[in-house]
Design an enzyme around this catalytic site. Structure first.
Site, PDB file in Angstrom:
ATOM      1  CG  ASP A  92      27.468 -25.746 -22.766  1.00 41.41           C
ATOM      2  OD1 ASP A  92      27.802 -24.557 -22.969  1.00 41.41           O
ATOM      3  OD2 ASP A  92      26.929 -26.126 -21.713  1.00 41.41           O
TER       4      ASP A  92
ATOM      5  CB  SER B 274      31.304 -25.202 -16.656  1.00 40.34           C
ATOM      6  OG  SER B 274      30.181 -25.968 -16.407  1.00 40.34           O
TER       7      SER B 274
ATOM      8  CG  HIS C 151      26.937 -23.252 -19.043  1.00 41.89           C
ATOM      9  ND1 HIS C 151      27.332 -24.498 -19.449  1.00 41.89           N
ATOM     10  CD2 HIS C 151      27.409 -23.111 -17.789  1.00 41.89           C
ATOM     11  CE1 HIS C 151      28.027 -25.088 -18.483  1.00 41.89           C
ATOM     12  NE2 HIS C 151      28.084 -24.262 -17.455  1.00 41.89           N
TER      13      HIS C 151
HETATM   14  N1  ARG Z   1      24.116 -28.193 -15.320  1.00 41.97           N
HETATM   15  C1  ARG Z   1      25.199 -27.378 -15.814  1.00 41.97           C
HETATM   16  C2  ARG Z   1      25.767 -26.546 -14.672  1.00 41.97           C
HETATM   17  O1  ARG Z   1      25.540 -26.832 -13.548  1.00 41.97           O
HETATM   18  C3  ARG Z   1      24.766 -26.533 -16.973  1.00 41.97           C
HETATM   19  C4  ARG Z   1      23.868 -25.392 -16.636  1.00 41.97           C
HETATM   20  C5  ARG Z   1      23.517 -24.511 -17.808  1.00 41.97           C
HETATM   21  N2  ARG Z   1      22.558 -25.131 -18.711  1.00 41.97           N
HETATM   22  C6  ARG Z   1      21.214 -25.110 -18.524  1.00 41.97           C
HETATM   23  N3  ARG Z   1      20.455 -25.758 -19.370  1.00 41.97           N
HETATM   24  N4  ARG Z   1      20.629 -24.466 -17.535  1.00 41.97           N
HETATM   25  O2  ARG Z   1      26.172 -25.435 -14.691  1.00 41.97           O
HETATM   26  N1  GLU Z   2      27.634 -27.031 -15.428  1.00 41.98           N
HETATM   27  C1  GLU Z   2      28.514 -27.018 -14.298  1.00 41.98           C
HETATM   28  C2  GLU Z   2      29.364 -25.761 -14.248  1.00 41.98           C
HETATM   29  O1  GLU Z   2      28.927 -24.722 -14.626  1.00 41.98           O
HETATM   30  C3  GLU Z   2      29.322 -28.262 -14.310  1.00 41.98           C
HETATM   31  C4  GLU Z   2      28.434 -29.322 -13.876  1.00 41.98           C
HETATM   32  C5  GLU Z   2      28.843 -29.893 -12.558  1.00 41.98           C
HETATM   33  O2  GLU Z   2      29.663 -30.806 -12.647  1.00 41.98           O
HETATM   34  O3  GLU Z   2      28.373 -29.425 -11.516  1.00 41.98           O
HETATM   35  O4  GLU Z   2      30.450 -25.749 -13.728  1.00 41.98           O
END
Ligand code: ARG
Ligand code: GLU
Length: 689
Positions: A221, A624, A84
């Site tokens: 990921d 991330s 991502h």
């Molecule tokens: N929750 C993670 C973050 O805050 C991953 C986001 C990307 N993945 C998704 N399924 N939208 O960035």
């Molecule tokens: N998916 C999150 C990011 O893009 C990390 C998740 C979080 O700990 O907020 O950094």
């Protein structure tokens, strides 16, 4: 006397010096934590983690782009981050003929690696405290404006002698602990970063938004890049003559695996946290802001989903928009619930009682009341502002009208803006959202915070349905041909358009009625927090305070651990390929895996192939792609998410619920081998066993 002792004991009971595993520490001060890290199993030294005299682990960690972390894993500059995080680059290289997002991409030689305009990785060269230099010439009798200007001038003087664009050297002075301390950060920025590999989205985004922020998780990921440099190993613009960057340090990969209780260490760049705010702020976030934003986004998500499920083309058009609306929506739910469950408002209030008693005899007397009064003043305005951003500003037609107008006045081609908009625009969704969010605005906003323009219009139309019919029938912005025909001479036409008219009326209201108060009070709140932060450090001299996250490099350490999200449920911390096969369903988009993965599984022997694991590291958005490291400093995983029940860790860490989610590095190796057949990459990696 007895009272004081009772108080002190109560204080200890309520507020242990630090909750287990809490903290995102500054690498330069890691010597203050190293004994504790070692007590928890870490086998390296402070110099191994961070050093300016010798190569250390920090030299293998990068800020990837502007909002993610990455790690170097070979002597030829190979880099891992999340799928991502590389999504934008993977998408840019995708077309109908070769859809790398859908099918994945694997360079089979260095010549096939794909350059990415605008993508950079930044290595932290050093950080150091510069508070004395930054505040040189400042006297406590001076005004805040004078202090600001001293800070600005001194900071510029510090960075000026360091910054060197030719060598890719960037430097900033950052205020930490609410500007009680200042730190200099010096980065070396490499700007030729090429895409090497990415799994198909059905692996890299497996589980999609259904599984986002959740456990059990099975997302692969990751994406793979390579840093290139000029022949002198220095940063250079893209050139076919560039050569792979030779890092000072890269991670050794461990294939030994993880088990419950193992030491873990996340080295990366968390974006933003508020650990030291008062109960006023926690209450506002958990009881006002999050619930109202969640409710408004639920309206939009439901409408989007209804149309997406009826039509495949609409599903594709809105999948990315839907994902970004839903990401924060889900996070806020966990945050509000977690703050309530942990009773964070009450425990902060309890803490503030002791603080008040202590401060009665010093210069902080009355500080908490002042902060409360500031919040009282700010909140109605801030609530209106947040309502405005989650309603009016989410109506696609209005923002499009504004973007077109901006492009025209700046002399930029309208065609770009229009093509991008209409490709992913489905008007029935926008029309239905218009009525839903404006109805919420009308019903939920205090009349004092409704623009007169809005009240008059609504009265004139008689209903939002009538307003909608007129808006979408009359606005030229629903019609691509009419938008494409616009020129600079048509500004009058735009100014008379009902979409622009509404956008602008609300914006002028925000600028006149909300923004001045919000700006002023926010500045005052931050100044008060400068005092409150200092006061908390004096009040609890034995507590170790880590600064709130601000996208600078941090160390978080903890251990592999499951958790119990609710009564009678326990989540164990390791997921496997077996779980992917259990979820696999060709009819559910988020769970439809590549046939190749089914075939490999059918061969047998891969049931126990690890995929993801949970740990107790204190992370946030921005972490991330961060390397997850074991007791020997070897790479065991890549951080990519947290569990939603623990997302209140941005305000208050709860060791029972806060878990970060990492990709097990062995699943990355498995996918590179069995799906990508890109085993040539293994030759340059270094493995621990
Ligand atoms: N929750 C993670 C973050 O805050 C991953 C986001 C990307 N993945 C998704 N399924 N939208 O960035
Ligand atoms: N998916 C999150 C990011 O893009 C990390 C998740 C979080 O700990 O907020 O950094």
């Amino acid at each position: 006397m007895k009272r004081i002792i009772v108080c002190a004991l109560a204080l200890l009971a309520f507020f242990p010096v630090l909750r287990a595993d809490e903290g995102m520490w500054l690498p330069v001060l890691i010597s203050q934590r190293i004994e504790d890290m070692q007590a928890h199993g870490f086998r390296l030294t402070a110099e191994d983690v961070y050093s300016v005299n010798q190569a250390s682990l920090k030299d293998a960690v990068v800020l990837f782009g502007g909002g993610c972390t990455g790690e170097v894993v070979s002597r030829d500059g190979l880099l891992f981050t999340n799928h991502h995080c590389g999504y934008g680059q993977i998408q840019q290289h995708s077309s109908v003929e070769h859809d790398y997002l859908k099918d994945g991409f694997w360079a089979m030689s260095r010549e096939e690696e794909l350059p990415n305009r605008g993508l950079t990785v930044s290595f932290l060269q050093r950080m150091e405290e510069v508070t004395a230099q930054v505040l040189k010439g400042y006297e406590p009798s001076m005004s805040e404006a004078q202090r600001d200007s001293i800070v600005r001038v001194n900071s510029a003087a510090i960075t000026k002698s360091i910054v060197n664009p030719d060598k890719g050297i960037r430097a900033n002075v950052e205020a930490l602990y609410y500007a009680n301390q200042y730190f200099l950060f010096v980065y070396k920025v490499y700007r030729d970063v090429r895409l090497v590999g990415a799994p198909p989205s059905s692996i890299g985004k497996f589980g999609g938004d259904t599984d986002n922020w959740m456990w059990p998780r099975h997302t692969g990921d990751f994406s793979i890049f390579r840093i290139y440099a000029g022949k002198d190993n220095e940063p250079a613009d893209y050139s076919p003559d560039n050569v792979p960057y030779q890092p000072k340090r890269f991670f050794t990969i461990s294939r030994a695996g993880v088990k419950e209780g193992d030491f873990t260490f996340v080295y990366g760049c968390p974006g933003s946290t508020k650990e030291y705010v008062t109960s006023d702020e926690v209450r506002y976030v958990g009881e006002v802001s999050d619930p109202q934003k969640i409710a408004l986004r639920t309206l939009r998500l439901d409408i989007q989903k209804k149309y997406m499920s009826q039509d495949q083309a609409v599903r594709i058009q809105y999948s990315s928009k839907n994902a970004s609306v839903s990401n924060a929506w889900k996070k806020w739910q966990g945050e509000a619930k977690g703050l309530a469950r942990r009773g964070t408002v009450a425990s902060k209030k309890e803490f503030e009682r002791y603080f008040r008693a202590w401060s009665r005899t010093n210069q902080y007397d009355g500080l908490l009341d002042r902060i409360s009064a500031l919040y009282e003043k700010r909140n109605p305005y801030y609530r209106a502002y947040e309502y405005y951003t989650e309603t009016v500003r989410t109506i696609e037609l209005l923002s499009f009208a504004s973007n077109v107008r901006t492009a025209l006045t700046a002399g930029r081609p309208v065609a770009d803006v229009a093509e991008r908009f209409f490709k992913d625009y489905f008007q029935p969704i926008d029309e239905e959202i218009f009525v839903a969010v404006m109805d919420a605005f009308d019903k939920q906003m205090d009349p004092a915070f409704k623009p007169a323009w809005f009240k008059d219009k609504l009265a004139a139309y008689g209903s939002l349905a009538a307003w909608r019919d007129d808006l979408y029938a009359r606005s030229l912005f629903t019609d691509k041909a009419r938008v494409l025909a616009l020129t600079k001479d048509d500004l009058k036409k735009i100014d008379a358009d009902p979409a622009w008219e509404m956008y602008d009326a609300f914006y002028q209201w925000y600028r006149a009625d909300l923004q001045p108060v919000i700006t002023e009070v926010t500045r005052d709140i931050n100044l008060a927090y400068r005092e409150y932060m200092k006061a908390q450090m004096e009040f609890q001299p034995d507590k170790a305070f880590y600064p709130d996250a601000n996208m600078t490099l941090r160390v978080a350490y903890g251990k592999v651990a499951g958790y119990s999200p609710s009564d009678a449920v326990y989540y164990s911390p390791v997921s496997t390929l077996k779980g992917i096969i259990e979820k696999d369903d060709p009819n559910i988009f988020d769970y439809d895996i590549p046939q190749a993965l089914r075939d490999i599984y059918a061969e047998g022997g891969h049931d126990d192939q690890p995929v993801c694991f949970l740990a107790t590291n204190h992370t946030s958005g921005g972490n991330s792609g961060s390397p997850v490291i074991n007791a020997d400093g070897h790479l065991i995983g890549i951080n990519f998410d947290r569990v939603w029940e623990g997302t209140m860790s941005d305000l208050a860490f709860d060791p029972d619920f806060c878990r970060n989610i990492s990709l097990d590095i062995r699943y990355l190796l498995f996918v590179v081998e069995h799906i990508g057949h890109a085993t040539w990459l293994f030759d340059e990696m270094r493995f621990a066993e």
